[in-house]
Design a protein around this motif. Structure first.
Motif, PDB file in Angstrom:
ATOM      1  N   GLU A 176     -11.106  21.350  28.375  1.00 32.23           N
ATOM      2  CA  GLU A 176     -11.410  22.503  27.283  1.00 32.23           C
ATOM      3  C   GLU A 176     -12.777  22.068  26.950  1.00 32.23           C
ATOM      4  O   GLU A 176     -13.739  21.264  26.813  1.00 32.23           O
ATOM      5  CB  GLU A 176     -10.463  23.127  26.793  1.00 32.23           C
ATOM      6  CG  GLU A 176     -10.140  21.726  25.707  1.00 32.23           C
ATOM      7  CD  GLU A 176      -8.951  21.974  24.743  1.00 32.23           C
ATOM      8  OE1 GLU A 176      -9.217  22.239  23.708  1.00 32.23           O
ATOM      9  OE2 GLU A 176      -8.308  22.951  25.601  1.00 32.23           O
ATOM     10  N   ASN A 183     -17.924  19.717  27.069  1.00 33.14           N
ATOM     11  CA  ASN A 183     -15.930  19.267  27.583  1.00 33.14           C
ATOM     12  C   ASN A 183     -14.945  18.338  26.998  1.00 33.14           C
ATOM     13  O   ASN A 183     -15.781  17.140  26.952  1.00 33.14           O
ATOM     14  CB  ASN A 183     -15.965  19.425  28.760  1.00 33.14           C
ATOM     15  CG  ASN A 183     -16.260  20.715  29.054  1.00 33.14           C
ATOM     16  OD1 ASN A 183     -15.819  22.047  29.084  1.00 33.14           O
ATOM     17  ND2 ASN A 183     -17.220  20.770  30.803  1.00 33.14           N
ATOM     18  N   TYR A 220     -11.173  16.305  27.310  1.00 33.94           N
ATOM     19  CA  TYR A 220     -10.080  16.091  28.142  1.00 33.94           C
ATOM     20  C   TYR A 220      -8.355  16.341  27.064  1.00 33.94           C
ATOM     21  O   TYR A 220      -8.438  16.118  25.664  1.00 33.94           O
ATOM     22  CB  TYR A 220      -9.448  14.833  28.616  1.00 33.94           C
ATOM     23  CG  TYR A 220      -8.777  14.963  29.351  1.00 33.94           C
ATOM     24  CD1 TYR A 220      -8.635  15.496  30.637  1.00 33.94           C
ATOM     25  CD2 TYR A 220      -7.631  14.050  29.269  1.00 33.94           C
ATOM     26  CE1 TYR A 220      -7.203  15.605  31.437  1.00 33.94           C
ATOM     27  CE2 TYR A 220      -6.299  13.821  29.874  1.00 33.94           C
ATOM     28  CZ  TYR A 220      -6.352  14.530  30.348  1.00 33.94           C
ATOM     29  OH  TYR A 220      -5.020  14.598  31.326  1.00 33.94           O
ATOM     30  N   ASN A 221      -7.995  17.262  27.422  1.00 30.80           N
ATOM     31  CA  ASN A 221      -6.648  17.596  26.634  1.00 30.80           C
ATOM     32  C   ASN A 221      -5.634  16.882  27.365  1.00 30.80           C
ATOM     33  O   ASN A 221      -5.137  17.885  28.334  1.00 30.80           O
ATOM     34  CB  ASN A 221      -6.869  19.498  26.437  1.00 30.80           C
ATOM     35  CG  ASN A 221      -5.638  20.137  25.071  1.00 30.80           C
ATOM     36  OD1 ASN A 221      -4.552  19.201  25.183  1.00 30.80           O
ATOM     37  ND2 ASN A 221      -5.566  21.218  24.976  1.00 30.80           N
ATOM     38  N   ARG A 222      -5.052  15.881  27.064  1.00 27.41           N
ATOM     39  CA  ARG A 222      -4.047  14.876  27.380  1.00 27.41           C
ATOM     40  C   ARG A 222      -2.799  16.452  27.370  1.00 27.41           C
ATOM     41  O   ARG A 222      -2.077  16.643  28.368  1.00 27.41           O
ATOM     42  CB  ARG A 222      -3.885  14.232  26.414  1.00 27.41           C
ATOM     43  CG  ARG A 222      -5.134  13.303  26.310  1.00 27.41           C
ATOM     44  CD  ARG A 222      -4.336  12.227  25.363  1.00 27.41           C
ATOM     45  NE  ARG A 222      -3.430  11.719  26.231  1.00 27.41           N
ATOM     46  CZ  ARG A 222      -3.091   9.713  25.673  1.00 27.41           C
ATOM     47  NH1 ARG A 222      -3.381   9.912  24.482  1.00 27.41           N
ATOM     48  NH2 ARG A 222      -1.834   9.255  26.183  1.00 27.41           N
ATOM     49  N   ARG A 223      -1.995  17.102  26.586  1.00 29.26           N
ATOM     50  CA  ARG A 223      -1.427  17.828  26.495  1.00 29.26           C
ATOM     51  C   ARG A 223      -0.816  18.879  27.757  1.00 29.26           C
ATOM     52  O   ARG A 223      -0.214  18.751  28.540  1.00 29.26           O
ATOM     53  CB  ARG A 223      -0.967  18.417  25.089  1.00 29.26           C
ATOM     54  CG  ARG A 223       0.261  19.490  25.261  1.00 29.26           C
ATOM     55  CD  ARG A 223       0.372  20.017  23.908  1.00 29.26           C
ATOM     56  NE  ARG A 223       1.008  19.007  22.428  1.00 29.26           N
ATOM     57  CZ  ARG A 223       0.360  19.500  21.656  1.00 29.26           C
ATOM     58  NH1 ARG A 223       0.583  20.884  21.252  1.00 29.26           N
ATOM     59  NH2 ARG A 223       0.555  18.660  20.681  1.00 29.26           N
ATOM     60  N   GLU A 224      -2.548  19.850  27.709  1.00 27.87           N
ATOM     61  CA  GLU A 224      -2.356  20.602  29.094  1.00 27.87           C
ATOM     62  C   GLU A 224      -2.990  19.282  30.202  1.00 27.87           C
ATOM     63  O   GLU A 224      -3.076  20.871  31.734  1.00 27.87           O
ATOM     64  CB  GLU A 224      -3.128  21.613  28.665  1.00 27.87           C
ATOM     65  CG  GLU A 224      -2.729  22.194  27.417  1.00 27.87           C
ATOM     66  CD  GLU A 224      -3.455  23.634  27.431  1.00 27.87           C
ATOM     67  OE1 GLU A 224      -4.224  23.993  28.182  1.00 27.87           O
ATOM     68  OE2 GLU A 224      -2.912  24.419  26.230  1.00 27.87           O
ATOM     69  N   ASP A 225      -3.399  18.629  29.988  1.00 27.55           N
ATOM     70  CA  ASP A 225      -4.170  17.853  31.361  1.00 27.55           C
ATOM     71  C   ASP A 225      -5.276  18.451  31.815  1.00 27.55           C
ATOM     72  O   ASP A 225      -5.134  18.469  33.032  1.00 27.55           O
ATOM     73  CB  ASP A 225      -2.580  17.452  32.275  1.00 27.55           C
ATOM     74  CG  ASP A 225      -2.841  16.286  33.242  1.00 27.55           C
ATOM     75  OD1 ASP A 225      -4.458  15.869  33.106  1.00 27.55           O
ATOM     76  OD2 ASP A 225      -2.945  16.716  34.704  1.00 27.55           O
ATOM     77  N   ARG A 231     -15.233  22.848  24.007  1.00 36.14           N
ATOM     78  CA  ARG A 231     -15.493  22.901  22.892  1.00 36.14           C
ATOM     79  C   ARG A 231     -16.686  23.791  22.194  1.00 36.14           C
ATOM     80  O   ARG A 231     -18.324  22.720  22.310  1.00 36.14           O
ATOM     81  CB  ARG A 231     -15.300  21.154  22.434  1.00 36.14           C
ATOM     82  CG  ARG A 231     -13.578  21.171  22.396  1.00 36.14           C
ATOM     83  CD  ARG A 231     -13.104  21.712  21.773  1.00 36.14           C
ATOM     84  NE  ARG A 231     -11.695  21.333  21.763  1.00 36.14           N
ATOM     85  CZ  ARG A 231     -11.305  20.927  21.299  1.00 36.14           C
ATOM     86  NH1 ARG A 231     -11.390  19.527  20.340  1.00 36.14           N
ATOM     87  NH2 ARG A 231     -10.175  20.079  21.444  1.00 36.14           N
TER      88      ARG A 231
END
Length: 325
Positions: free
Chosen positions: A109, A99, A101-106, A111
């Motif tokens: 996700e 997993n 961390y997607n900063r844009r979507e907080d 991989r």
């Protein structure tokens, strides 16, 4: 007319269904042999493993074409290919994914790792740590991955080709017998004959031929063939014959650990796949005998005092002493 098996109805195979599977096998064989030098019996065993939903352990020296063969097989049937090079510091997350961390979507996700391909070659599996080996073999058995309580299904079809170098053991972690037992087959490619090796040098001197190989069908064709293989008929006599072979390995005085019940299940499944690829709707003792060595020999643990025999020798003796019912 349907056949009852295990409490469920099984539709008999139609001639056109069998012909589609046979045609797929022929196309794949022609495609692979066009770009890789491989003995016909080895290629047939690989096809059987693919149709029977089994995994393959390849024990052979470096440079004999193991990766090329896996790539050629994947391309021939239009499947996604991935390669994992095992080292002592390889982590389970490097294989299955993690997993991020997607900063844009907080949010986090997933991989996916290389294990999510259809055809995965795991080079030098015995160089991975026991923890990583365990994670890989769990994927092979369960065909799913659980990361942070979330379960992710692997691709279908899914086959792993794991390799081992049979002469180099320094810095390795030998697979325990229970994990070796999860591989349907053990194969050895060996060196090609002089004529084939010369042809290989001529064919590959201008570049990698795998990338220009023909693709026959796709994942749907392989899944259809796997479904047909499950519907191939096996008689009570054939199942009794398989059990008799297993029992003989357990009773052999040279054997400390004989073939497991899982070995019988995989041998029968492989025999059904071979029967389908040979154009039959029923498996025969011939199918079992043709596959017994590659399915059973690597599962046998011989007593330490036995120095002049191998698992292959035991399987051949068992086949000679056990009449087909």
């Amino acid at each position: 007319m349907t056949e009852q098996l295990g409490g469920t109805a099984r539709l008999p195979l139609r001639a056109e269904e069998i012909e589609r599977a046979v045609t797929l096998g022929r196309r794949v064989t022609a495609s692979v042999r066009g770009v890789a030098e491989v003995r016909p019996e080895i290629l047939e065993d690989l096809l059987v493993a693919l149709v029977a939903e089994g995994h393959v352990l390849v024990e052979d020296l470096p440079g004999v074409g193991k990766t090329t063969l896996a790539r050629a097989l994947a391309r021939a049937v239009g499947l996604e290919f991935a390669r994992i090079q095992c080292t002592a510091d390889l982590l389970p997350s490097d294989v299955v994914g993690t997993n991020v961390y997607n900063r844009r979507e907080d949010r986090f996700e997933f991989r996916p790792g290389p294990i999510f391909a259809n055809v995965v070659i795991v080079d030098e599996v015995n160089r991975a740590s026991p923890k990583t080996q365990s994670g890989l073999l769990e994927c092979m058995q369960e065909r799913r991955v659980t990361v942070d309580v979330h379960t992710h299904e692997l691709a279908r079809p899914f086959v792993v080709l794991a390799t081992q170098n049979p002469i180099e053991f320094e810095g390795t972690y030998p697979l325990p017998e229970a994990q070796v037992d999860r591989f349907m087959m053990r194969l050895s490619l060996g060196y090609p004959d002089p004529a084939s090796e010369a042809a290989m040098l001529r064919a590959h001197e201008v570049g990698d031929r795998v990338d220009v190989g023909d693709s026959s069908g796709g994942a749907g064709d392989v899944l259809a063939a796997q479904d047909l293989a499950r519907r191939v008929h096996t008689s009570d006599a054939l199942r009794a014959y398989v059990v008799a072979l297993l029992q003989r390995t357990r009773d052999d005085e040279r054997v400390e650990l004989g073939a497991s019940p899982r070995a019988g299940l995989l041998l029968l499944r492989a025999a059904k796949a071979r029967a389908l690829l040979h154009g039959r709707d029923h498996a025969l003792p011939d199918d079992v005998q043709a596959l017994a060595d590659v399915v059973l020999a690597h599962r046998l643990v011989l007593v330490p005092e036995v120095l002049d025999a191998s698992g292959t020798d035991v399987v051949r003796d068992v086949l000679a002493r056990t009449p087909a019912l």
